[in-house]
Design a protein around this motif. Structure first.
Motif, mmCIF file in Angstrom:
data_model
loop_
_atom_site.group_PDB
_atom_site.id
_atom_site.type_symbol
_atom_site.label_atom_id
_atom_site.label_comp_id
_atom_site.label_asym_id
_atom_site.label_seq_id
_atom_site.Cartn_x
_atom_site.Cartn_y
_atom_site.Cartn_z
ATOM 1 N N GLY A 1 1.696 -32.690 14.798
ATOM 2 C CA GLY A 1 1.412 -31.520 15.578
ATOM 3 C C GLY A 1 0.941 -32.055 17.219
ATOM 4 N N SER A 2 0.192 -31.202 17.982
ATOM 5 C CA SER A 2 -0.142 -31.710 19.282
ATOM 6 C C SER A 2 -1.255 -32.606 19.323
ATOM 7 C CB SER A 2 -0.765 -30.355 19.921
ATOM 8 O OG SER A 2 -1.897 -30.043 19.323
ATOM 9 N N SER A 3 -2.068 -32.994 18.272
ATOM 10 C CA SER A 3 -3.068 -34.039 18.268
ATOM 11 C C SER A 3 -2.633 -35.069 17.388
ATOM 12 C CB SER A 3 -4.409 -33.470 17.877
ATOM 13 O OG SER A 3 -4.792 -32.414 18.873
ATOM 14 N N VAL A 4 -1.856 -35.024 16.412
ATOM 15 C CA VAL A 4 -1.664 -36.000 15.163
ATOM 16 C C VAL A 4 -0.466 -35.960 14.579
ATOM 17 C CG1 VAL A 4 -2.968 -34.917 13.481
ATOM 18 C CG2 VAL A 4 -2.976 -37.434 13.354
ATOM 19 N N GLY A 5 0.185 -36.784 14.459
ATOM 20 C CA GLY A 5 1.409 -37.008 13.746
ATOM 21 C C GLY A 5 1.864 -38.375 13.131
ATOM 22 N N GLY A 6 2.898 -38.602 12.787
ATOM 23 C CA GLY A 6 3.208 -39.732 11.998
ATOM 24 C C GLY A 6 4.618 -40.130 11.693
ATOM 25 N N ALA A 7 4.699 -41.339 11.133
ATOM 26 C CA ALA A 7 6.166 -41.608 10.572
ATOM 27 C C ALA A 7 6.571 -40.991 9.444
ATOM 28 C CB ALA A 7 5.976 -43.313 10.211
ATOM 29 N N PRO A 8 7.868 -41.008 9.204
ATOM 30 C CA PRO A 8 8.650 -40.316 8.202
ATOM 31 C C PRO A 8 7.998 -40.792 6.823
ATOM 32 C CG PRO A 8 10.264 -41.452 9.534
ATOM 33 C CD PRO A 8 8.923 -42.080 10.105
ATOM 34 N N ARG A 9 8.102 -39.756 5.833
ATOM 35 C CA ARG A 9 7.696 -40.108 4.597
ATOM 36 C C ARG A 9 8.638 -40.033 3.604
ATOM 37 N NH1 ARG A 9 1.750 -39.899 3.933
ATOM 38 N NH2 ARG A 9 0.880 -39.307 5.851
ATOM 39 N N HIS A 10 9.482 -40.880 3.456
ATOM 40 C CA HIS A 10 10.700 -41.037 2.339
ATOM 41 C C HIS A 10 10.448 -40.944 0.841
ATOM 42 C CE1 HIS A 10 12.936 -41.991 6.117
ATOM 43 N NE2 HIS A 10 12.207 -43.000 6.149
ATOM 44 N N PRO A 11 11.572 -40.370 0.227
ATOM 45 C CA PRO A 11 10.996 -39.914 -1.311
ATOM 46 C C PRO A 11 10.656 -40.966 -1.759
ATOM 47 C CG PRO A 11 13.013 -38.678 -0.539
ATOM 48 C CD PRO A 11 12.507 -39.415 0.802
ATOM 49 N N ASP A 12 11.145 -42.623 -1.558
ATOM 50 C CA ASP A 12 10.984 -43.402 -2.198
ATOM 51 C C ASP A 12 9.545 -43.900 -1.971
ATOM 52 O OD1 ASP A 12 11.284 -44.445 0.149
ATOM 53 O OD2 ASP A 12 13.026 -46.023 -0.271
ATOM 54 N N PRO B 1 4.356 -31.658 19.002
ATOM 55 C CA PRO B 1 5.165 -31.779 18.021
ATOM 56 C C PRO B 1 6.619 -32.662 18.420
ATOM 57 C CG PRO B 1 5.348 -29.427 18.662
ATOM 58 C CD PRO B 1 4.225 -30.051 19.537
ATOM 59 N N PRO B 2 7.166 -33.000 17.311
ATOM 60 C CA PRO B 2 8.661 -33.440 17.548
ATOM 61 C C PRO B 2 9.651 -32.724 18.135
ATOM 62 C CG PRO B 2 8.130 -33.543 15.198
ATOM 63 C CD PRO B 2 6.855 -33.090 15.973
ATOM 64 N N SER B 3 9.465 -31.543 17.837
ATOM 65 C CA SER B 3 10.426 -30.610 18.559
ATOM 66 C C SER B 3 10.403 -30.106 20.085
ATOM 67 C CB SER B 3 10.251 -28.955 17.807
ATOM 68 O OG SER B 3 9.026 -28.639 17.689
ATOM 69 N N ASP B 4 9.100 -30.664 20.667
ATOM 70 C CA ASP B 4 8.772 -30.737 22.174
ATOM 71 C C ASP B 4 9.489 -31.883 22.813
ATOM 72 O OD1 ASP B 4 7.796 -28.085 21.561
ATOM 73 O OD2 ASP B 4 5.774 -28.773 21.890
ATOM 74 N N PRO B 5 10.259 -31.690 23.521
ATOM 75 C CA PRO B 5 10.892 -32.821 24.575
ATOM 76 C C PRO B 5 9.737 -33.362 25.204
ATOM 77 C CG PRO B 5 12.378 -30.718 24.508
ATOM 78 C CD PRO B 5 11.090 -30.393 23.745
ATOM 79 N N GLY B 6 9.684 -34.485 25.413
ATOM 80 C CA GLY B 6 8.842 -35.289 26.607
ATOM 81 C C GLY B 6 7.488 -35.602 25.613
ATOM 82 N N THR B 7 7.567 -35.306 24.179
ATOM 83 C CA THR B 7 6.414 -35.961 23.340
ATOM 84 C C THR B 7 6.641 -37.290 22.596
ATOM 85 O OG1 THR B 7 7.056 -34.758 21.278
ATOM 86 C CG2 THR B 7 5.743 -33.379 22.924
ATOM 87 N N ILE B 8 5.545 -37.806 22.351
ATOM 88 C CA ILE B 8 5.913 -39.170 21.711
ATOM 89 C C ILE B 8 6.488 -38.835 20.304
ATOM 90 C CG2 ILE B 8 4.513 -41.070 20.614
ATOM 91 C CD1 ILE B 8 2.243 -40.544 22.719
ATOM 92 N N LEU B 9 6.239 -37.927 19.556
ATOM 93 C CA LEU B 9 7.066 -37.820 18.321
ATOM 94 C C LEU B 9 8.384 -37.145 18.522
ATOM 95 C CD1 LEU B 9 3.826 -35.807 16.417
ATOM 96 C CD2 LEU B 9 4.949 -38.344 16.164
ATOM 97 N N ALA B 10 8.673 -36.757 19.644
ATOM 98 C CA ALA B 10 10.060 -36.273 19.744
ATOM 99 C C ALA B 10 10.922 -37.597 20.168
ATOM 100 C CB ALA B 10 10.117 -35.305 21.100
#
Length: 105
Positions: free
Chosen positions: A70-81, A49-58
């Motif tokens: 998470g550890s297997s899948v993640g993605g770009a921000p989802r903004h309110p607009d 996850p993005p909270s783990d240093p050294g990961t792609i999402l971080a």
């Protein structure tokens, strides 16, 4: 990295790939990205996850807040607009490559 009409990894996995970044440009010109690996057993592709240093999402979240997953899948921000990422595919590719070269931290 591959462009995608949706967020499904099935065609990528069927083609024999075990890790990928899918992206598609949205009507507002932002880009939806999904980073994934077939399972947690696929090594050398530390999604998150993005909270783990050294990961792609971080690394991506350090460039643009809001990346999640998470550890297997993640993605770009989802903004309110409804917009997603302002990063270009070249920028995301460079970040992913840099993380993969560093390996697991």
């Amino acid at each position: 990295m591959a462009t995608s009409a949706g967020d499904g990894f099935d065609p990528v996995y069927t083609a024999g790939h075990t890790r990928a970044v899918l992206w598609r440009r949205l009507p507002d010109s932002s880009i939806a990205y999904t980073v994934g690996r077939r399972s947690d057993l696929v090594d050398r592709f530390p999604v998150g996850p993005p909270s783990d240093p050294g990961t792609i999402l971080a690394a991506l979240a350090a460039r643009e807040p809001g990346w999640g997953g998470g550890s297997s899948v993640g993605g770009a921000p989802r903004h309110p607009d409804g917009s997603r990422s302002a990063l270009t595919p070249d920028e995301v590719f460079a970040v992913v490559e840099a993380v993969v070269r560093q390996g697991w931290v």
